[in-house]
Structures are given as C-alpha cells and as structure tokens.
Scaffold this motif. Structure first.
Motif, PDB file in Angstrom:
ATOM      1  N   MET A 195       3.480  -2.920  -5.677  1.00 31.93           N
ATOM      2  CA  MET A 195       4.187  -1.767  -6.252  1.00 31.93           C
ATOM      3  C   MET A 195       4.376  -0.707  -5.182  1.00 31.93           C
ATOM      4  O   MET A 195       3.413  -0.262  -4.564  1.00 31.93           O
ATOM      5  N   ASP A 196       5.627  -0.312  -4.948  1.00 36.21           N
ATOM      6  CA  ASP A 196       5.931   0.680  -3.921  1.00 36.21           C
ATOM      7  C   ASP A 196       6.382   1.977  -4.585  1.00 36.21           C
ATOM      8  O   ASP A 196       7.537   2.103  -4.978  1.00 36.21           O
ATOM      9  N   GLU A 197       5.446   2.913  -4.749  1.00 37.75           N
ATOM     10  CA  GLU A 197       5.711   4.215  -5.372  1.00 37.75           C
ATOM     11  C   GLU A 197       6.543   4.074  -6.655  1.00 37.75           C
ATOM     12  O   GLU A 197       7.564   4.753  -6.818  1.00 37.75           O
ATOM     13  N   PRO A 198       6.106   3.227  -7.586  1.00 39.44           N
ATOM     14  CA  PRO A 198       6.962   2.929  -8.743  1.00 39.44           C
ATOM     15  C   PRO A 198       7.151   4.114  -9.681  1.00 39.44           C
ATOM     16  O   PRO A 198       8.105   4.124 -10.453  1.00 39.44           O
TER      17      PRO A 198
ATOM     18  N   LYS B 197       3.873   2.125   5.102  1.00 38.23           N
ATOM     19  CA  LYS B 197       3.394   1.517   3.854  1.00 38.23           C
ATOM     20  C   LYS B 197       4.400   0.508   3.302  1.00 38.23           C
ATOM     21  O   LYS B 197       4.038  -0.614   2.950  1.00 38.23           O
ATOM     22  N   SER B 198       5.662   0.938   3.220  1.00 38.22           N
ATOM     23  CA  SER B 198       6.679   0.025   2.669  1.00 38.22           C
ATOM     24  C   SER B 198       6.878  -1.174   3.582  1.00 38.22           C
ATOM     25  O   SER B 198       7.098  -2.293   3.109  1.00 38.22           O
ATOM     26  N   THR B 199       6.791  -0.913   4.886  1.00 37.57           N
ATOM     27  CA  THR B 199       6.927  -2.013   5.840  1.00 37.57           C
ATOM     28  C   THR B 199       5.848  -3.060   5.572  1.00 37.57           C
ATOM     29  O   THR B 199       6.133  -4.262   5.518  1.00 37.57           O
TER      30      THR B 199
END
Ligand code: ATP
Ligand code: MG
Length: 261
Positions: A164-167, A60-62
């Motif tokens: 937004m990455d797991e904010p 996901k972050s990638t």
C-alpha cells in the motif's frame, strides 16, 4: 507459491511474505547515475504489518515498486510469497465499470469462474462495509468509498502480501481514521501481510507492528521500532502520540542532515 520461489533461489526457509536483501536502486539522471536506494535489507513475516516511513523523495515508492515487481533492483534480490496486490493513493478504478464490476475484473484476472464472481464480489464489498454498492459507478462514490472499493479489489487478488502506497493520503482526517480501523480489522481477519508506505508518523504508528524508517539521499534503513501497543489503537492514544514524538525527532534529524523539507 513461496516454496517454488524459494526453491528456485535455493533458500531453505520461506518464513517471509517479502524478503528484500541488499537492494540498491539507481536511476540515470542528468548528472549521471543517481543512487536512490542503498543496500536495503528488510523482511516482512507472514501476517506481519510493517510501515515504511520516510521523508518525501527518500525512495519509498521506488522500493514498493521493486517489491511489486514493476521495476528491477540495480543490485540485490527480492522474493515474495506469490504475487503481491497493490493499492495506491489514487484508487485507479475503471470509471466505466461499477464498484462490483471493478472487483469482478480482478477476480476474472485471477481465474475465478464466472459463476462465482458476483457472490465473491458481494462478499468483498461486505468486508469493506460497502454492502449494497455493487451497482454504483465510481463517480457516485465518495473518496473514502472509492478507496474501500480499491481495497476490496486488492483483496480480490487473494495475495498473501498487500503493498500500500499512501492509500489514504488524499482523504480527510475523519475518513482516514475510519479506514485505519477497517484496515486493521481486515488485516486481523484475513491474516494478509501488509507493507504500507507513508510519510505520516502517526499513521505509521497507528497501524503497524513494526515501523521502518528510511533515511534520504540515498534511502537506507535508518532505524526501526517494534510497536507493542495493543490494537485497536486510536491515532490520538497517548502511547501512539508518545512513540510518534520519538520517531518524529529521529525523522527530523534525518531531514536536517539531508537538507530536505
Ligand atoms: N523512474 C524514475 N526515474 C528517475 N528517477 C526516479 C524514478 N523514480 C523515482 N525517481 C527518483 O527517486 C527518488 C525517490 O522517489 P520516490 O518516488 O521513490 O520517493 P518517495 O519516498 O515515494 O516520495 P513521496 O513521499 O513524495 O511519495 C526521487 O528523487 C525521484 O525523483
Ligand atoms: Mg511515494
């Protein structure tokens, strides 16, 4: 902005905030190239709220970093409507600056004249309900307040797309719940498009118009769901719980298949 990008790649329609086409990503590892993302195709429409859901390590972050332009895909292409704004689990605020000055820095970087920055920062603090916190230093703010400042700073970039990455992953459940409400309100008020990464199924359903589930090893689009439950939703609402159960079952199947936890 989008028009220029679309013209550059010869695309007629720009009806997207982000367009991810046949994207694959490999990293060099000890056992050779490791395929992390495999042939991902996904559009985010203008003003759309999409959550990207998947097990830890599925990529996901990638994928979000690729959309942000922080890294390049091994294959495929990504176009966005202008430069996206980013928000991560860690607020990444500058501790030596006040809340207000952190926001003003983002305004400065996008070329807002000095004389307008202070009032614009105050407006953004008001938008995230932190009126009166302009002069507070980062260490004086709670975790939830820091994420609010980080949200205001992301909004200060005036991007059409918010990544937004797991904010809210590091926040307690009640604070997270409040910030879900705030984000939903801000999204509705500003019309910004959001691509939001999470491994929390309930959070994905609480927020999104569309939930996209990624499989693991390699990450592929396994399934997607349109979420028609009216906003504002509550995480404990019966329809949210019901859809979350269905998605969790599919996610469990994905995790079983790939032997992850
Ligand atoms: N720069 C890199 N170099 C090598 N491997 C990487 C790199 N970045 C990510 N990976 C690998 O890619 C895979 C996916 O990582 P990623 O961080 O995208 O997962 P994720 O879905 O965001 O996980 P989480 O939910 O735990 O944040 C992992 O196996 C990770 O080790
Ligand atoms: Mg991640």
């Amino acid at each position: 902005m989008a028009t220029a990008i679309a013209k550059a790649v010869g695309v007629e329609s720009v009806e997207h905030a982000a367009r991810i086409e046949n994207v694959s990503k490999s990293f060099a590892g000890p056992a050779g190239q490791q395929l992390v993302l495999d042939d991902i195709t996904l559009d985010v429409a203008p003003g759309e709220f999409v959550t990207l859901l998947g097990a830890s390590g599925c990529g996901k972050s990638t994928l979000l970093n690729l959309v942000a332009g922080l890294d390049r895909p091994t294959a495929g292409s990504i176009t966005t409507d202008g430069r996206p704004a980013l928000m991560f689990q860690e607020h990444a605020l500058f501790p030596w600056l006040t809340a207000g000055k952190n926001i003003e820095l983002a305004l400065k970087l996008r070329g807002v004249p000095k004389g307008e920055r202070r009032s614009r920062a105050e407006e953004l603090l008001e938008l995230v309900r932190l009126n009166g916190s302009y002069g507070k230093r980062v260490h004086e703010l709670s975790g939830g307040m820091r994420q609010r400042v980080a949200m205001a700073r992301a909004l200060a970039q005036d991007s059409r797309l918010l990544l937004m990455d797991e904010p809210f992953a590091a926040l307690d459940a009640i604070t997270r719940d409040v910030l879900h409400d705030e984000l939903t309100r801000i999204w509705a008020e500003t019309g910004v498009s959001v691509l939001f990464v999470t491994h929390n199924v309930r959070e994905a359903v609480r927020l999104a118009q569309r939930v996209v589930l990624l499989s693991s090893r390699p990450g592929r689009v396994a399934r997607e769901w349109r979420v028609d439950i009216p906003q504002p939703r509550r995480i404990e609402d019966a329809p949210v719980a019901e859809l979350s159960r269905e998605i969790t079952e599919v996610l469990r199947g994905e995790i079983r298949r790939h032997g992850q936890h």
